[in-house]
Design a protein around this motif. Structure first.
Motif, PDB file in Angstrom:
ATOM      1  N   TYR A 135       0.795  -1.234   0.000  1.00 17.10           N
ATOM      2  CA  TYR A 135       0.000   0.000   0.000  1.00 17.10           C
ATOM      3  C   TYR A 135       0.826   1.282   0.000  1.00 17.10           C
ATOM      4  CZ  TYR A 135      -3.867  -3.086   1.254  1.00 17.10           C
ATOM      5  OH  TYR A 135      -4.824  -4.073   1.262  1.00 17.10           O
ATOM      6  N   ASP A 136       2.110   1.202  -0.243  1.00 16.71           N
ATOM      7  CA  ASP A 136       3.024   2.327  -0.067  1.00 16.71           C
ATOM      8  C   ASP A 136       2.502   3.652  -0.613  1.00 16.71           C
ATOM      9  OD1 ASP A 136       5.362   3.599   0.786  1.00 16.71           O
ATOM     10  OD2 ASP A 136       6.419   3.128  -1.071  1.00 16.71           O
ATOM     11  N   TRP A 137       2.000   3.684  -1.836  1.00 14.70           N
ATOM     12  CA  TRP A 137       1.575   4.942  -2.448  1.00 14.70           C
ATOM     13  C   TRP A 137       0.063   5.134  -2.427  1.00 14.70           C
ATOM     14  CZ3 TRP A 137       5.210   8.325  -2.795  1.00 14.70           C
ATOM     15  CH2 TRP A 137       6.527   7.890  -2.936  1.00 14.70           C
ATOM     16  N   ASP A 138      -0.655   4.242  -1.744  1.00  9.90           N
ATOM     17  CA  ASP A 138      -2.111   4.313  -1.753  1.00  9.90           C
ATOM     18  C   ASP A 138      -2.731   4.812  -0.453  1.00  9.90           C
ATOM     19  OD1 ASP A 138      -2.329   3.412  -4.363  1.00  9.90           O
ATOM     20  OD2 ASP A 138      -2.341   1.310  -3.758  1.00  9.90           O
ATOM     21  N   VAL A 139      -1.947   5.015   0.593  1.00  7.57           N
ATOM     22  CA  VAL A 139      -2.531   5.424   1.873  1.00  7.57           C
ATOM     23  C   VAL A 139      -3.163   6.809   1.777  1.00  7.57           C
ATOM     24  CG1 VAL A 139      -1.102   3.993   3.341  1.00  7.57           C
ATOM     25  CG2 VAL A 139      -0.312   6.276   2.751  1.00  7.57           C
ATOM     26  N   PRO A 140      -4.187   7.033   2.543  1.00 10.19           N
ATOM     27  CA  PRO A 140      -4.825   6.079   3.431  1.00 10.19           C
ATOM     28  C   PRO A 140      -5.681   5.073   2.659  1.00 10.19           C
ATOM     29  CG  PRO A 140      -6.077   8.092   3.419  1.00 10.19           C
ATOM     30  CD  PRO A 140      -4.851   8.335   2.576  1.00 10.19           C
ATOM     31  N   VAL A 141      -5.837   3.905   3.255  1.00 14.14           N
ATOM     32  CA  VAL A 141      -6.704   2.862   2.721  1.00 14.14           C
ATOM     33  C   VAL A 141      -7.669   2.492   3.839  1.00 14.14           C
ATOM     34  CG1 VAL A 141      -6.807   0.497   1.843  1.00 14.14           C
ATOM     35  CG2 VAL A 141      -4.908   1.975   1.183  1.00 14.14           C
ATOM     36  N   VAL A 142      -8.943   2.340   3.498  1.00 15.47           N
ATOM     37  CA  VAL A 142      -9.934   1.929   4.486  1.00 15.47           C
ATOM     38  C   VAL A 142     -10.492   0.568   4.070  1.00 15.47           C
ATOM     39  CG1 VAL A 142     -12.139   2.451   5.575  1.00 15.47           C
ATOM     40  CG2 VAL A 142     -10.514   4.295   5.122  1.00 15.47           C
ATOM     41  N   LEU A 143     -10.438  -0.358   5.027  1.00 13.95           N
ATOM     42  CA  LEU A 143     -10.953  -1.703   4.830  1.00 13.95           C
ATOM     43  C   LEU A 143     -12.146  -1.906   5.760  1.00 13.95           C
ATOM     44  CD1 LEU A 143      -7.520  -3.547   5.112  1.00 13.95           C
ATOM     45  CD2 LEU A 143      -8.615  -2.792   3.011  1.00 13.95           C
ATOM     46  N   VAL A 144     -13.198  -2.503   5.247  1.00 14.96           N
ATOM     47  CA  VAL A 144     -14.356  -2.868   6.057  1.00 14.96           C
ATOM     48  C   VAL A 144     -14.429  -4.389   6.044  1.00 14.96           C
ATOM     49  CG1 VAL A 144     -16.870  -2.761   6.273  1.00 14.96           C
ATOM     50  CG2 VAL A 144     -15.580  -0.713   5.607  1.00 14.96           C
ATOM     51  N   ASP A 145     -14.232  -4.972   7.216  1.00 15.06           N
ATOM     52  CA  ASP A 145     -14.147  -6.432   7.335  1.00 15.06           C
ATOM     53  C   ASP A 145     -13.190  -7.012   6.300  1.00 15.06           C
ATOM     54  OD1 ASP A 145     -15.688  -6.724   9.603  1.00 15.06           O
ATOM     55  OD2 ASP A 145     -17.519  -7.231   8.523  1.00 15.06           O
ATOM     56  N   GLY A 146     -12.053  -6.344   6.134  1.00 15.55           N
ATOM     57  CA  GLY A 146     -10.992  -6.840   5.255  1.00 15.55           C
ATOM     58  C   GLY A 146     -11.120  -6.472   3.795  1.00 15.55           C
ATOM     59  N   ARG A 147     -12.213  -5.840   3.414  1.00 17.33           N
ATOM     60  CA  ARG A 147     -12.413  -5.453   2.010  1.00 17.33           C
ATOM     61  C   ARG A 147     -12.166  -3.965   1.840  1.00 17.33           C
ATOM     62  NH1 ARG A 147     -17.580  -8.644  -0.364  1.00 17.33           N
ATOM     63  NH2 ARG A 147     -16.374 -10.503  -0.808  1.00 17.33           N
ATOM     64  N   GLN A 148     -11.369  -3.641   0.843  1.00 18.33           N
ATOM     65  CA  GLN A 148     -11.049  -2.236   0.597  1.00 18.33           C
ATOM     66  C   GLN A 148     -12.272  -1.507   0.074  1.00 18.33           C
ATOM     67  OE1 GLN A 148      -7.366  -1.480  -1.489  1.00 18.33           O
ATOM     68  NE2 GLN A 148      -8.179   0.404  -2.338  1.00 18.33           N
ATOM     69  N   VAL A 149     -12.605  -0.380   0.744  1.00 17.26           N
ATOM     70  CA  VAL A 149     -13.754   0.423   0.308  1.00 17.26           C
ATOM     71  C   VAL A 149     -13.332   1.822  -0.106  1.00 17.26           C
ATOM     72  CG1 VAL A 149     -15.425  -0.884   1.650  1.00 17.26           C
ATOM     73  CG2 VAL A 149     -14.371   1.140   2.640  1.00 17.26           C
ATOM     74  N   GLY A 150     -12.053   2.135   0.046  1.00 17.05           N
ATOM     75  CA  GLY A 150     -11.587   3.441  -0.375  1.00 17.05           C
ATOM     76  C   GLY A 150     -10.116   3.626  -0.108  1.00 17.05           C
ATOM     77  N   ASP A 155     -20.050   8.726   2.290  1.00 11.21           N
ATOM     78  CA  ASP A 155     -21.271   8.010   1.910  1.00 11.21           C
ATOM     79  C   ASP A 155     -20.952   6.565   1.520  1.00 11.21           C
ATOM     80  OD1 ASP A 155     -22.912  10.236   2.361  1.00 11.21           O
ATOM     81  OD2 ASP A 155     -22.547  10.995   0.338  1.00 11.21           O
ATOM     82  N   ARG A 156     -19.897   6.382   0.768  1.00  6.46           N
ATOM     83  CA  ARG A 156     -19.499   5.029   0.367  1.00  6.46           C
ATOM     84  C   ARG A 156     -19.110   4.200   1.590  1.00  6.46           C
ATOM     85  NH1 ARG A 156     -15.184   3.165  -4.301  1.00  6.46           N
ATOM     86  NH2 ARG A 156     -15.354   0.966  -3.817  1.00  6.46           N
ATOM     87  N   LEU A 157     -18.375   4.810   2.507  1.00  9.52           N
ATOM     88  CA  LEU A 157     -17.981   4.104   3.722  1.00  9.52           C
ATOM     89  C   LEU A 157     -19.211   3.732   4.548  1.00  9.52           C
ATOM     90  CD1 LEU A 157     -15.919   3.018   5.723  1.00  9.52           C
ATOM     91  CD2 LEU A 157     -15.655   5.358   6.605  1.00  9.52           C
ATOM     92  N   ALA A 158     -20.144   4.652   4.699  1.00 10.18           N
ATOM     93  CA  ALA A 158     -21.366   4.381   5.463  1.00 10.18           C
ATOM     94  C   ALA A 158     -22.158   3.235   4.837  1.00 10.18           C
ATOM     95  CB  ALA A 158     -22.220   5.643   5.553  1.00 10.18           C
ATOM     96  N   ARG A 159     -22.287   3.250   3.513  1.00  4.20           N
ATOM     97  CA  ARG A 159     -23.010   2.171   2.829  1.00  4.20           C
ATOM     98  C   ARG A 159     -22.321   0.824   3.038  1.00  4.20           C
ATOM     99  NH1 ARG A 159     -23.270   6.066  -1.254  1.00  4.20           N
ATOM    100  NH2 ARG A 159     -21.701   4.932  -2.461  1.00  4.20           N
ATOM    101  N   ALA A 160     -20.998   0.814   2.979  1.00  6.44           N
ATOM    102  CA  ALA A 160     -20.243  -0.431   3.167  1.00  6.44           C
ATOM    103  C   ALA A 160     -20.431  -0.973   4.582  1.00  6.44           C
ATOM    104  CB  ALA A 160     -18.761  -0.203   2.872  1.00  6.44           C
ATOM    105  N   ILE A 161     -20.363  -0.093   5.575  1.00  6.02           N
ATOM    106  CA  ILE A 161     -20.553  -0.518   6.966  1.00  6.02           C
ATOM    107  C   ILE A 161     -21.970  -1.030   7.160  1.00  6.02           C
ATOM    108  CG2 ILE A 161     -20.712   0.275   9.352  1.00  6.02           C
ATOM    109  CD1 ILE A 161     -18.358   2.210   8.675  1.00  6.02           C
ATOM    110  N   ASP A 162     -22.954  -0.290   6.678  1.00  6.26           N
ATOM    111  CA  ASP A 162     -24.348  -0.688   6.844  1.00  6.26           C
ATOM    112  C   ASP A 162     -24.629  -2.023   6.146  1.00  6.26           C
ATOM    113  OD1 ASP A 162     -24.717   1.623   8.320  1.00  6.26           O
ATOM    114  OD2 ASP A 162     -25.725   2.712   6.689  1.00  6.26           O
ATOM    115  N   ALA A 163     -24.052  -2.234   4.966  1.00  5.61           N
ATOM    116  CA  ALA A 163     -24.251  -3.479   4.239  1.00  5.61           C
ATOM    117  C   ALA A 163     -23.656  -4.660   5.005  1.00  5.61           C
ATOM    118  CB  ALA A 163     -23.638  -3.388   2.844  1.00  5.61           C
ATOM    119  N   ARG A 164     -22.483  -4.470   5.582  1.00  4.51           N
ATOM    120  CA  ARG A 164     -21.851  -5.543   6.361  1.00  4.51           C
ATOM    121  C   ARG A 164     -22.661  -5.845   7.609  1.00  4.51           C
ATOM    122  NH1 ARG A 164     -20.031  -9.325   4.779  1.00  4.51           N
ATOM    123  NH2 ARG A 164     -18.849  -9.745   6.658  1.00  4.51           N
TER     124      ARG A 164
END
Length: 85
Positions: A49-64, A71-80
């Motif tokens: 991930y050297d040049w991609d930080v920050p990276v957000v994972l929701v239950d191990g899946r990259q969401v951003g 909004d995308r993060l909220a949808r990912a959390i709510d879906a999980r």
């Protein structure tokens, strides 16, 4: 059920600081366990991930990465959470 959110960051990273704020805001009121990991402390994460930080994972899946969309993060959390119910 608790959703695990992992934020991959590094020291002195402005985008990382912004991502931390977005994650804190979106996580508020949700059953979320947030972990922050500095990729520079883990050679494997740094290589991946050297040049991609920050990276957000929701239950191990990259969401951003770079600029985190709340909004995308909220949808990912709510879906999980719905999938775990």
């Amino acid at each position: 059920m608790v959703v695990r959110v992992t934020v991959l960051t590094r020291t002195d990273c402005g985008l990382c600081s912004a991502a931390e704020q977005v994650v804190a805001q979106v996580s508020e009121g949700r059953d979320v366990d947030v972990t922050f990991t500095d990729i520079d402390t883990d050679p494997e994460l740094k290589d991946r991930y050297d040049w991609d930080v920050p990276v957000v994972l929701v239950d191990g899946r990259q969401v951003g990465f770079h600029r985190i969309d709340p909004d995308r993060l909220a949808r990912a959390i709510d879906a999980r959470q719905a999938a775990k119910a």
